[in-house]
Design a protein around this motif. Structure first.
Motif, mmCIF file in Angstrom:
data_model
loop_
_atom_site.group_PDB
_atom_site.id
_atom_site.type_symbol
_atom_site.label_atom_id
_atom_site.label_comp_id
_atom_site.label_asym_id
_atom_site.label_seq_id
_atom_site.Cartn_x
_atom_site.Cartn_y
_atom_site.Cartn_z
ATOM 1 N N ARG A 23 0.665 -1.869 -0.006
ATOM 2 C CA ARG A 23 0.051 -0.485 0.183
ATOM 3 C C ARG A 23 0.847 0.923 0.378
ATOM 4 N NH1 ARG A 23 -3.143 -3.188 2.997
ATOM 5 N NH2 ARG A 23 -4.993 -3.377 2.542
ATOM 6 N N SER A 24 0.294 1.986 -0.961
ATOM 7 C CA SER A 24 1.154 3.655 -0.729
ATOM 8 C C SER A 24 0.482 4.681 0.983
ATOM 9 C CB SER A 24 0.586 4.449 -1.839
ATOM 10 O OG SER A 24 1.556 3.721 -2.898
ATOM 11 N N ARG A 74 -1.279 14.559 20.144
ATOM 12 C CA ARG A 74 -0.709 13.942 19.147
ATOM 13 C C ARG A 74 -0.485 15.020 17.953
ATOM 14 N NH1 ARG A 74 -7.283 15.631 19.556
ATOM 15 N NH2 ARG A 74 -6.973 14.475 17.405
ATOM 16 N N PHE A 75 0.636 13.949 17.106
ATOM 17 C CA PHE A 75 1.150 14.467 16.114
ATOM 18 C C PHE A 75 0.317 13.758 14.862
ATOM 19 C CE2 PHE A 75 3.678 14.183 20.609
ATOM 20 C CZ PHE A 75 4.749 15.317 20.079
ATOM 21 N N LEU A 76 0.244 14.228 14.093
ATOM 22 C CA LEU A 76 0.099 13.931 12.954
ATOM 23 C C LEU A 76 1.381 14.546 11.586
ATOM 24 C CD1 LEU A 76 -2.187 12.563 10.702
ATOM 25 C CD2 LEU A 76 -2.780 15.458 10.379
ATOM 26 N N ASN A 77 1.847 13.563 10.448
ATOM 27 C CA ASN A 77 2.224 14.010 9.331
ATOM 28 C C ASN A 77 2.529 13.379 8.406
ATOM 29 O OD1 ASN A 77 3.490 11.970 10.680
ATOM 30 N ND2 ASN A 77 6.290 12.432 9.926
ATOM 31 N N SER A 78 2.846 14.329 7.140
ATOM 32 C CA SER A 78 2.649 13.578 5.580
ATOM 33 C C SER A 78 3.491 13.494 4.441
ATOM 34 C CB SER A 78 1.499 14.293 5.261
ATOM 35 O OG SER A 78 1.585 15.755 4.438
ATOM 36 N N VAL A 79 3.807 12.173 3.809
ATOM 37 C CA VAL A 79 4.387 12.359 2.906
ATOM 38 C C VAL A 79 4.097 11.731 2.270
ATOM 39 C CG1 VAL A 79 6.526 10.972 1.998
ATOM 40 C CG2 VAL A 79 6.546 11.144 4.647
ATOM 41 N N GLU A 80 4.438 12.405 0.478
ATOM 42 C CA GLU A 80 3.552 12.210 -0.648
ATOM 43 C C GLU A 80 4.750 12.878 -1.655
ATOM 44 O OE1 GLU A 80 -0.902 13.874 -2.810
ATOM 45 O OE2 GLU A 80 0.628 15.063 -1.184
ATOM 46 N N PRO A 81 5.076 12.156 -2.716
ATOM 47 C CA PRO A 81 5.498 12.335 -4.109
ATOM 48 C C PRO A 81 4.825 13.142 -4.726
ATOM 49 C CG PRO A 81 4.773 10.439 -4.425
ATOM 50 C CD PRO A 81 4.132 10.819 -3.069
ATOM 51 N N ASP A 82 5.637 14.638 -5.594
ATOM 52 C CA ASP A 82 5.018 15.320 -5.985
ATOM 53 C C ASP A 82 5.133 15.254 -6.994
ATOM 54 O OD1 ASP A 82 7.298 16.208 -7.263
ATOM 55 O OD2 ASP A 82 7.372 18.549 -6.275
ATOM 56 N N GLY A 83 5.264 14.467 -8.230
ATOM 57 C CA GLY A 83 5.000 14.280 -9.687
ATOM 58 C C GLY A 83 5.981 14.861 -10.221
ATOM 59 N N LYS A 84 7.069 15.289 -9.596
ATOM 60 C CA LYS A 84 7.840 15.918 -10.038
ATOM 61 C C LYS A 84 9.508 15.632 -10.299
ATOM 62 C CE LYS A 84 4.893 20.089 -10.660
ATOM 63 N NZ LYS A 84 4.844 21.510 -10.965
ATOM 64 N N GLY A 85 9.223 14.217 -9.166
ATOM 65 C CA GLY A 85 11.156 13.991 -8.590
ATOM 66 C C GLY A 85 10.901 15.051 -7.397
ATOM 67 N N THR A 133 13.463 12.617 -4.993
ATOM 68 C CA THR A 133 13.073 11.471 -4.084
ATOM 69 C C THR A 133 11.372 11.552 -4.656
ATOM 70 O OG1 THR A 133 14.098 12.801 -2.425
ATOM 71 C CG2 THR A 133 12.528 10.969 -1.713
ATOM 72 N N ASP A 134 10.972 9.916 -4.834
ATOM 73 C CA ASP A 134 10.204 9.907 -4.942
ATOM 74 C C ASP A 134 9.248 8.856 -4.123
ATOM 75 O OD1 ASP A 134 7.529 9.670 -6.568
ATOM 76 O OD2 ASP A 134 8.583 8.819 -8.463
ATOM 77 N N THR A 135 8.957 8.982 -3.124
ATOM 78 C CA THR A 135 8.649 7.966 -2.014
ATOM 79 C C THR A 135 6.808 8.715 -1.473
ATOM 80 O OG1 THR A 135 9.041 7.377 -0.078
ATOM 81 C CG2 THR A 135 9.506 8.782 -0.269
ATOM 82 N N TRP A 136 6.362 7.052 -0.672
ATOM 83 C CA TRP A 136 5.568 6.932 -0.677
ATOM 84 C C TRP A 136 5.976 7.981 1.193
ATOM 85 C CZ3 TRP A 136 0.692 9.744 -1.407
ATOM 86 C CH2 TRP A 136 0.415 9.322 -2.709
#
Length: 420
Positions: free
Chosen positions: A175-176, A277-288, A315-318
């Motif tokens: 899963r991503s 409480r902690f919340l963070n996100s990791v998302e590729p932007d489609g441009k490398g 970097t291209d990662t979830w």
């Protein structure tokens, strides 16, 4: 108390060479534990002892109870000094005489586990109480003695910081993932200076809270550059971490020494005993590139705060390698214990589905893996995970063990559209 002349003491060591012995370097195993003036231990040991209220402690671990003979190695000095050594209820004075390079501390009956040899000042004729470099331990029984043994790769420094420990969380495969949510509590009295309680780790950085001084605490979020260096000035322009946006009153800049990259922090007076409480996100932007964003929930105002958002080039990662860790970053406080609790942890995929976390593997750093320090623990404690280090406690948790808690039932109630 008398002392063994150097040639007699060396003969004693030769005659007992077949028995277990240890030369414990004070540079990696001693701390200043009291005193109105800062006279810390250096890589050379105890070398600036001039105040009578300064006290030191030397730590080592025995895997069973045993009778030992101990002595201190010292640099020769010109004036006499009287000091005292204490373990538990037993205390005895000893005299360091002019020109003496080793001083006998006598024989001690010690139990299993961590030992703390306290050194205190009694009187002196010169300007210093002595420059001590090593503690010599000899016994006529088979016993394993654990301590920071060498200074290769600066291990005295890392050993005096204490073992860093981690929890690596198990999540569904194939899963991503974009989001990681967790709740963290530092118990009261477990928040000494130098502590970093890391809540939401990912493959390229970390997010948590620090104790920086008696008056300053921070919420810290950092992302490593893809360029491997400890000096941020060496990072090429096309591999630098870029700030996308940051929250109100948040500092952003660069960091080094343990990898390099982009750093952000908010000075915030978080409190022990309160759950955050902690919340963070990791998302590729489609441009490398990949965008990393961190939010902290302030229970005082009941709102999510943006800490920062960074773009990592090449970097291209979830979200990968969700984990937590506990470390002490100040070697003056490696003898003080700290503990942290984790609960209600969820990983969110790219489609907005939340998945509960209930299994984690406990790991440790080089100092822990070498068993130079054994004051570390982690795993499951009731409904929560925990990490603990420092303070020279025992027993410890075996590295590489898996631990499970009941799966949390209520997924995070976070309105993503309302995040700042």
């Amino acid at each position: 108390m008398g002392f063994l002349p150097p040639f007699i003491f060396q003969l004693f060591l030769l005659l007992t060479a077949s028995f277990p012995s240890a030369t414990v370097p004070l540079g990696g195993n001693a701390y200043q534990t009291s005193g109105t003036m800062l006279e810390p231990v250096s890589g050379e040991g105890i070398s600036s002892w001039s105040h009578i209220d300064t006290e030191y402690a030397i730590y080592f671990y025995l895997d069973k109870g045993v009778k030992v003979t101990m002595a201190l190695n010292a640099q020769p000095q010109q004036a006499r000094a009287i000091l005292a050594a204490r373990i538990g209820d037993k205390e005895q004075e000893f005299t360091l005489k002019p020109g003496q390079t080793s001083v006998d501390l006598g024989t001690w009956d010690l139990g299993p586990g961590y030992q703390c040899l306290h050194l205190t000042a009694v009187d002196r004729e010169g300007s210093h109480y002595g420059h001590f470099t090593d503690l010599l331990i000899t016994t006529q029984e088979e016993v394993s003695i654990h301590y920071v043994k060498d200074n290769e790769q600066n291990r005295y420094y890392w050993g005096r910081r204490g073992p860093s420990v981690h929890l690596r969380y198990e999540v569904p495969e194939n899963r991503s993932f974009k989001w990681f949510y967790s709740e963290m509590t530092v118990p009261e009295g477990q928040d000494p200076i130098g502590s970093y309680f890391m809540a939401n780790g990912f493959g390229e950085g970390y997010f948590g809270i620090q104790v920086n001084s008696p008056t300053e605490r921070r919420i810290l979020f950092s992302v490593w550059s893809p360029y491997q260096t400890d000096n941020p000035n060496e990072i090429p322009e096309d591999e630098r971490i870029r700030m996308v946006r940051k929250g109100i009153d948040v500092y952003t800049g660069e960091f080094g020494n343990e990898g390099s990259g982009g750093q952000s922090y908010l000075r915030y007076p978080w409190k022990a005993g309160v759950t955050y409480r902690f919340l963070n996100s990791v998302e590729p932007d489609g441009k490398g590139n990949t965008v990393y964003t961190a939010y902290f929930y302030d229970p005082e105002i009941e709102e999510w705060l943006l800490i920062a958002s960074f773009s990592r080039p090449k970097t291209d990662t979830w979200y990968s390698r969700p984990h937590s860790f506990l470390e002490n970053f100040n070697p003056l406080y490696g003898h003080v214990g700290r503990k942290v609790l984790y609960q209600n942890q969820w990983i969110g995929d790219e489609h907005g589905n939340w998945h509960p976390i209930g299994t984690a593997t406990f790991t440790g750093d080089d100092i822990a893996r070498r068993a130079y320090r054994l004051d570390f623990a982690g795993g499951a404690e009731g409904q929560r995970f925990f990490l603990q280090n420092g303070g020279f406690f025992h027993p410890h948790t075996e590295i590489g063990t898996a631990h499970t808690i009941p799966l949390p039932l209520n997924n995070p109630q976070v309105s993503m559209e309302a995040l700042p």
